[in-house]
Design a protein around this motif. Structure first.
Motif, PDB file in Angstrom:
ATOM      1  N   LEU A  81       0.838  -1.200   0.000  1.00 50.26           N
ATOM      2  CA  LEU A  81       0.000   0.000   0.000  1.00 50.26           C
ATOM      3  C   LEU A  81       0.882   1.262   0.000  1.00 50.26           C
ATOM      4  CD1 LEU A  81      -3.117   0.876   0.569  1.00 50.26           C
ATOM      5  CD2 LEU A  81      -2.162   1.519   2.792  1.00 50.26           C
ATOM      6  N   THR A 205      -4.477   5.280   3.616  1.00 50.98           N
ATOM      7  CA  THR A 205      -5.382   5.443   2.484  1.00 50.98           C
ATOM      8  C   THR A 205      -6.140   6.749   2.673  1.00 50.98           C
ATOM      9  OG1 THR A 205      -7.135   4.283   3.624  1.00 50.98           O
ATOM     10  CG2 THR A 205      -5.702   2.970   2.214  1.00 50.98           C
ATOM     11  N   ARG A 234      -3.490   3.662  -6.630  1.00 52.02           N
ATOM     12  CA  ARG A 234      -3.899   2.517  -5.805  1.00 52.02           C
ATOM     13  C   ARG A 234      -5.076   1.790  -6.442  1.00 52.02           C
ATOM     14  NH1 ARG A 234      -2.885   5.399  -0.245  1.00 52.02           N
ATOM     15  NH2 ARG A 234      -0.690   4.863  -0.020  1.00 52.02           N
TER      16      ARG A 234
END
Lengths: 278, 426
Positions: A81, A205, A234
């Motif tokens: 991530l 995020t 992403r």
């Protein structure tokens, strides 16, 4: 065939963009120079462009993932991530810093030869694109390592790469032309880059960010154009596990276009006096 | 042939320069206040997009003012003028590096400007890489550079170090490589700023030869700024003389050069008028001038030194003469008015006015500046004029004299020494 030109104060060159095209070889060669010079007299050379993002990722994974216990959406390992966020961010950050210093760094060229000046910041952003492509290859290596299959949206990745490119080019153009006159901006850029890393959704995020800030301000988060770009990246890699907040995406895009516009305008306006001011 | 390739009309370039209002002493409070007000005015300028200049008083400075000229295809134009006359600014405007403030220029053809040797050379790159980089910056295409690559390397004479970063080059090698790239440019108009003063004598010769080819054989238009008048006179056919940003004169190279040297001469003392001496001899006037040219001094013409004075009392062993010094006070020659008298006898000089004249024949002195120091006295007895008040200076230019072909005169010799070559056929 010979060209005829008029040199006059304030004359808007009708064929500015054509001229830019005519000088494309210079653009290639300046980009080539920057790439070539980047790792001269180093021992491990180009390995640096692999090592830098990799080490940053590891540090982030340790500090934010292990110590601060940031989590990632199910099915995506935290390291992956972070790397997906670092990828566009580092491209933007190096592009921006190189571009904003590019004119002052090429002072001798500017005061001694004529060519469309826009070549200089453009070629320095391109240079950081080379680093980016190496990191991108590394990303695919990591995907294999973590046994993650990228989503089908990967085909849209080039669009977001262009978006990141334009973001750093637009802001870079603006800052580099101001930097010619006011060297203050030399000190501003590293600051932007440093702060930007933490406020952009790199270590987390954008959903996570949304959960902290008030709902009304959610959209405002995307005034930072890189928030949109990172979300886009992403989304390309992980698909619907990291969904795009489309309103935000469009706001980021709008900000990028506005900056590009301001950048080009400022640059064109100041371009002719660069040789006198630098 | 009379196609106009460059035409300037009312060309002007203004700079704004700042001065600091100097007041010796300032209190701390005043200083702080000043910084605050500076900060305020600068921020205002930043926001409104004006220029920021150091200093409190601003002054306009016209580096170029109302320039009008035309240049035809194939002309080789020498641009001359003192430092700060606007030569380099003019070249910068013509090569589009900076924009003029007033007026306009029409340019027809591809311009390559060589304002510096090795523009854009990167220290970390090798010689080979720099040839491509520099070529591209000068406007050559990759294919063009590839085609000429071997010639360029050959001309530079650094083939052994092609794959060494140029930062390891000696400064001579660096400059040679840089000039070699420039020498193979093929623009329609070539703009060159004082770049020939590089490398050793041999390489300079090579460069000038190449330049001559470029202009005369290949028929390109060349604009050339230099302080080397000899190089200008042998390379160019037209001249533009700039003074304080304005065209002082233009036309054929010889006329322009001689006007320039004439005006440059005005600051030198070529004539002294006064009254010095003692009860035996008085000196009223000393003068140095060039035959047939009332103002300048040229190697291809006689240079005449005159001394006017009066003998008041009859005197034995009168000494009237001079030392000739070249640049850096190197003693070049010494001569007395009765040197040409073969007898060893010391003569008696009767009273009366005199005018003594010494002629330095044409093609004796090389170009450069000279000083004449006079010697007046009585042999073995006394110096009559001890101070240097009647000393003269002059500066000789070689614009049509001997020894220009390979610019031998340029190499710092003080004498041309060109009087006695003969040849026999075998």
């Amino acid at each position: 065939m010979s060209v005829e030109i008029f040199i006059e104060p304030g004359r808007a060159e009708r064929n500015y963009w054509k001229d830019l095209w005519r000088y494309r070889e210079l653009f290639y060669i300046l980009s080539w120079r920057d790439v070539k010079v980047r790792y001269k007299q180093t021992i491990i050379g180009v390995v640096w462009s692999v090592l830098r993002p990799l080490l940053t990722m590891m540090i982030f994974t340790f500090i934010f993932g292990q110590v601060a216990k940031f989590d990632s959406p199910p099915g995506i390992s935290y390291g992956l991530l972070v790397f997906a966020g670092l990828l566009p961010w580092q491209f933007f950050a190096t592009g921006l810093s190189e571009a904003s210093n590019s004119l002052v760094g090429n002072e001798r060229l500017i005061s001694k030869v004529y060519f469309p000046r826009m070549i200089i910041p453009a070629s320095s952003v391109i240079t950081s694109l080379v680093d980016f492509l190496i990191s991108l290859a590394l990303m695919f290596g990591l995907l294999i390592w973590y046994q993650t299959v990228p989503s089908i949206y990967l085909v849209f990745l080039p669009l977001f790469i262009i978006m990141a490119f334009l973001a750093s080019f637009g802001v870079g153009l603006w800052l580099t032309s101001l930097n010619v006159k006011f060297r203050d901006f030399k000190h501003v850029v590293p600051f932007i880059v440093q702060i930007g890393l933490y406020i952009s959704p790199v270590a987390f995020t954008s959903d996570k960010a949304a959960s902290i800030i008030p709902a009304k301000l959610h959209l405002l988060y995307y005034v930072n154009p890189m928030a949109g770009v990172i979300d886009g990246f992403r989304w390309c890699f992980f698909g619907d596990k990291t969904p795009i907040y489309w309103n935000g995406m469009f706001l980021s895009l709008a900000v990028i276009i506005i900056f590009l516009f301001i950048g080009i305008r400022t640059f064109r306006k100041m371009e002719k006096s660069f040789a006198d001011l630098i | 042939m009379s196609e106009i390739v460059i035409k300037a009309e009312g060309l002007g370039k203004k700079y704004i320069i700042g001065h600091k209002a100097t007041r010796g002493y300032k209190t701390f409070r005043e200083q702080v206040l000043q910084h605050v007000s500076n900060f305020y005015s600068r921020t205002k300028k930043l926001v409104s997009g004006q220029e920021v200049l150091e200093g409190d008083q601003l002054e306009e400075f016209w580096a170029l003012k109302d320039l009008n000229f035309e240049i035809e295809r194939g002309d080789r134009v020498g641009i001359i003028g003192k430092n700060g006359a606007g030569k380099s600014t003019l070249l910068k405007v013509l090569s589009r590096i900076t924009e003029p403030t007033t007026g306009k220029v029409f340019v027809k053809g591809r311009v390559a400007s060589l304002l510096e040797v090795g523009t854009g050379f990167h220290h970390e790159l090798t010689g080979r890489e720099n040839i491509f980089l520099n070529g591209a910056i000068m406007g050559m295409s990759r294919a063009e550079i590839k085609r000429k690559f071997d010639e360029i390397v050959d001309f530079s004479g650094v083939e052994k170090f092609l794959d060494t970063p140029v930062k390891r080059y000696s400064s001579g090698m660096y400059v040679r490589l840089a000039f070699s790239v420039a020498a193979y440019l093929e623009p329609e108009i070539l703009v060159i700023d004082e770049v020939l003063a590089v490398g050793d004598a041999e390489f300079q010769k090579k460069c000038l030869g190449k330049m001559q080819d470029v202009s005369s054989i290949e028929g390109r238009t060349v604009l050339f700024v230099s302080h080397n008048l000899m190089a200008l006179s042998s390379l160019c056919n037209k001249g533009i003389y700039l003074k304080n940003g304005q065209v002082r004169s233009q036309g054929g190279i010889e006329e322009t050069l001689s006007q320039y040297t004439r005006e440059g001469m005005e600051s030198l003392t070529t004539e002294w008028i006064g009254n010095t001496g003692d009860e035996y001899v008085k000196i009223y006037r000393t003068k140095v001038f060039c035959a047939e040219s009332p103002h300048g001094f040229f190697t291809h013409k006689d240079i005449i030194i005159e001394i006017e004075g009066e003998i008041l009392k009859p005197v034995y062993g009168l000494i009237i003469g001079f030392w000739l010094f070249s640049q850096f006070d190197y003693q070049l020659a010494y001569s007395l008015f009765d040197d040409t008298d073969p007898s060893m006898e010391i003569k008696m000089h009767e009273t009366g006015k005199f005018l003594k004249r010494f002629i330095i024949p044409a093609n004796t002195l090389a170009q450069g500046s000279y000083r004449i120091q006079f010697d007046f006295g009585i042999h073995n007895l006394k110096l009559i004029v001890q101070n240097k008040e009647c000393d003269l200076e002059f500066s000789v230019e070689n614009i049509a004299g001997l020894g220009r072909k390979y610019l031998v005169d340029h190499k710092g010799f003080r004498s041309l020494f060109r009087t006695s070559w003969s040849q026999e056929k075998f």
